[in-house]
Scaffold this motif. Structure first.
Motif, PDB file in Angstrom:
ATOM      1  N   SER A  55      34.050  48.750  41.024  1.00  0.00           N
ATOM      2  CA  SER A  55      35.160  48.517  40.090  1.00  0.00           C
ATOM      3  C   SER A  55      35.884  49.817  39.841  1.00  0.00           C
ATOM      4  CB  SER A  55      34.645  47.986  38.750  1.00  0.00           C
ATOM      5  OG  SER A  55      34.007  46.751  38.896  1.00  0.00           O
ATOM      6  N   LEU A  56      37.232  49.749  39.892  1.00  0.00           N
ATOM      7  CA  LEU A  56      38.072  50.907  39.618  1.00  0.00           C
ATOM      8  C   LEU A  56      39.211  50.488  38.691  1.00  0.00           C
ATOM      9  CD1 LEU A  56      38.895  53.884  40.247  1.00  0.00           C
ATOM     10  CD2 LEU A  56      40.301  52.945  42.105  1.00  0.00           C
ATOM     11  N   PRO A  57      39.204  50.966  37.439  1.00  0.00           N
ATOM     12  CA  PRO A  57      40.336  50.670  36.562  1.00  0.00           C
ATOM     13  C   PRO A  57      41.610  51.287  37.155  1.00  0.00           C
ATOM     14  CG  PRO A  57      38.473  51.492  35.292  1.00  0.00           C
ATOM     15  CD  PRO A  57      38.154  51.718  36.745  1.00  0.00           C
ATOM     16  N   ILE A  58      42.671  50.473  37.263  1.00  0.00           N
ATOM     17  CA  ILE A  58      43.936  50.967  37.820  1.00  0.00           C
ATOM     18  C   ILE A  58      45.089  50.820  36.832  1.00  0.00           C
ATOM     19  CG2 ILE A  58      43.246  50.619  40.221  1.00  0.00           C
ATOM     20  CD1 ILE A  58      44.999  48.086  40.239  1.00  0.00           C
ATOM     21  N   GLY A  59      44.799  50.369  35.658  1.00  0.00           N
ATOM     22  CA  GLY A  59      45.808  50.217  34.622  1.00  0.00           C
ATOM     23  C   GLY A  59      45.129  49.898  33.313  1.00  0.00           C
ATOM     24  N   LYS A  60      45.921  49.786  32.265  1.00  0.00           N
ATOM     25  CA  LYS A  60      45.370  49.527  30.932  1.00  0.00           C
ATOM     26  C   LYS A  60      44.493  48.282  30.898  1.00  0.00           C
ATOM     27  CE  LYS A  60      46.971  48.160  26.441  1.00  0.00           C
ATOM     28  NZ  LYS A  60      48.068  47.386  25.933  1.00  0.00           N
ATOM     29  N   ASP A  61      44.926  47.216  31.535  1.00  0.00           N
ATOM     30  CA  ASP A  61      44.182  45.953  31.491  1.00  0.00           C
ATOM     31  C   ASP A  61      43.795  45.429  32.867  1.00  0.00           C
ATOM     32  OD1 ASP A  61      44.278  45.689  28.675  1.00  0.00           O
ATOM     33  OD2 ASP A  61      46.342  44.978  28.812  1.00  0.00           O
ATOM     34  N   THR A  62      43.801  46.278  33.887  1.00  0.00           N
ATOM     35  CA  THR A  62      43.540  45.804  35.243  1.00  0.00           C
ATOM     36  C   THR A  62      42.456  46.632  35.902  1.00  0.00           C
ATOM     37  OG1 THR A  62      45.855  45.160  35.423  1.00  0.00           O
ATOM     38  CG2 THR A  62      44.604  45.254  37.459  1.00  0.00           C
ATOM     39  N   ILE A  63      41.509  45.930  36.517  1.00  0.00           N
ATOM     40  CA  ILE A  63      40.426  46.575  37.257  1.00  0.00           C
ATOM     41  C   ILE A  63      40.460  46.045  38.679  1.00  0.00           C
ATOM     42  CG2 ILE A  63      37.936  46.912  37.443  1.00  0.00           C
ATOM     43  CD1 ILE A  63      37.804  46.383  34.398  1.00  0.00           C
ATOM     44  N   LEU A  64      40.532  46.953  39.645  1.00  0.00           N
ATOM     45  CA  LEU A  64      40.449  46.596  41.056  1.00  0.00           C
ATOM     46  C   LEU A  64      38.970  46.542  41.409  1.00  0.00           C
ATOM     47  CD1 LEU A  64      42.126  46.139  43.654  1.00  0.00           C
ATOM     48  CD2 LEU A  64      41.923  48.603  44.073  1.00  0.00           C
ATOM     49  N   MET A  65      38.532  45.402  41.952  1.00  0.00           N
ATOM     50  CA  MET A  65      37.119  45.214  42.272  1.00  0.00           C
ATOM     51  C   MET A  65      36.961  44.833  43.733  1.00  0.00           C
ATOM     52  SD  MET A  65      35.771  43.214  38.880  1.00  0.00           S
ATOM     53  CE  MET A  65      37.206  42.206  38.585  1.00  0.00           C
ATOM     54  N   GLY A  66      35.767  45.041  44.271  1.00  0.00           N
ATOM     55  CA  GLY A  66      35.553  44.674  45.659  1.00  0.00           C
ATOM     56  C   GLY A  66      34.098  44.714  46.059  1.00  0.00           C
ATOM     57  N   SER A  67      33.866  44.244  47.298  1.00  0.00           N
ATOM     58  CA  SER A  67      32.540  44.268  47.890  1.00  0.00           C
ATOM     59  C   SER A  67      32.655  44.116  49.400  1.00  0.00           C
ATOM     60  CB  SER A  67      31.653  43.157  47.311  1.00  0.00           C
ATOM     61  OG  SER A  67      32.188  41.890  47.627  1.00  0.00           O
ATOM     62  N   ASP A  68      31.557  44.425  50.074  1.00  0.00           N
ATOM     63  CA  ASP A  68      31.449  44.210  51.514  1.00  0.00           C
ATOM     64  C   ASP A  68      30.783  42.871  51.784  1.00  0.00           C
ATOM     65  OD1 ASP A  68      32.439  46.565  52.865  1.00  0.00           O
ATOM     66  OD2 ASP A  68      30.727  47.657  52.042  1.00  0.00           O
ATOM     67  N   ILE A  69      31.151  42.265  52.897  1.00  0.00           N
ATOM     68  CA  ILE A  69      30.423  41.075  53.335  1.00  0.00           C
ATOM     69  C   ILE A  69      29.128  41.526  54.014  1.00  0.00           C
ATOM     70  CG2 ILE A  69      32.551  39.739  53.667  1.00  0.00           C
ATOM     71  CD1 ILE A  69      31.888  40.104  56.779  1.00  0.00           C
ATOM     72  N   VAL A  70      28.174  40.617  54.102  1.00  0.00           N
ATOM     73  CA  VAL A  70      26.925  40.876  54.818  1.00  0.00           C
ATOM     74  C   VAL A  70      26.736  39.710  55.787  1.00  0.00           C
ATOM     75  CG1 VAL A  70      24.438  41.247  54.619  1.00  0.00           C
ATOM     76  CG2 VAL A  70      25.978  42.106  52.835  1.00  0.00           C
ATOM     77  N   GLN A  71      26.996  39.972  57.055  1.00  0.00           N
ATOM     78  CA  GLN A  71      26.959  38.909  58.054  1.00  0.00           C
ATOM     79  C   GLN A  71      25.594  38.248  58.155  1.00  0.00           C
ATOM     80  OE1 GLN A  71      28.603  40.639  61.627  1.00  0.00           O
ATOM     81  NE2 GLN A  71      30.688  40.445  60.875  1.00  0.00           N
ATOM     82  N   SER A  72      24.521  39.027  58.004  1.00  0.00           N
ATOM     83  CA  SER A  72      23.187  38.433  58.121  1.00  0.00           C
ATOM     84  C   SER A  72      22.885  37.465  56.976  1.00  0.00           C
ATOM     85  CB  SER A  72      22.108  39.515  58.189  1.00  0.00           C
ATOM     86  OG  SER A  72      21.985  40.183  56.942  1.00  0.00           O
TER      87      SER A  72
END
Length: 141
Positions: A55-72
């Motif tokens: 998670s990375l806050p990019i604004g007052k009320d917005t958080i950019l979030m993410g993850s990697d897929i795991v093929q297995s």
């Protein structure tokens, strides 16, 4: 209501989020690896090192979030043009800074220009395949 974009990558989350952090600034509020989750002992070393959640806050009320897929684990990544992240900065200068920073190494679809509908707008696909729009309208600040 808050809307937080969530991005999935195939082993590129850490690189992507370090890049986004270099543009937006700030600090990660979460950064967990797959190996931190229960039941992941059977993953290979590369998969254990993938990002489970960031998670990375990019604004007052917005958080950019993410993850990697795991093929297995049966995950599949399908990149497409059905999702854009639309940024609405508070100045033309900030619009230019975000556009120039995030589009570096990517593919510009529409350069930042004054548009017929009255906004200063541009769109691009960043070097990680994520689609972005930057839209400034002084009436909405």
């Amino acid at each position: 209501m808050k809307v937080n974009p969530y991005l999935n990558f195939d082993g590129k989350t850490e690189d992507a989020f370090n890049f986004y952090k270099s543009v937006f600034g700030g600090e990660f509020t979460a950064n967990m690896k797959m190996e931190d989750a229960p039941g992941t002992d059977g993953l290979n070393e590369e998969e254990k090192n993938r990002i489970m959640h960031i998670s990375l806050p990019i604004g007052k009320d917005t958080i950019l979030m993410g993850s990697d897929i795991v093929q297995s684990m049966g995950h599949t990544l399908n990149q497409g043009n059905n999702v854009y992240i639309s940024l609405h900065p508070e100045s033309r200068e900030e619009a230019d800074r975000l556009f120039n920073g995030l589009s570096e190494g990517g593919d510009v679809e529409m350069p930042m220009e004054d548009q017929f509908w009255g906004d200063y707008f541009g769109s691009f696909i960043d070097k990680f395949g994520v689609r972005w729009m930057v839209n400034f309208n002084k009436q909405y600040i």
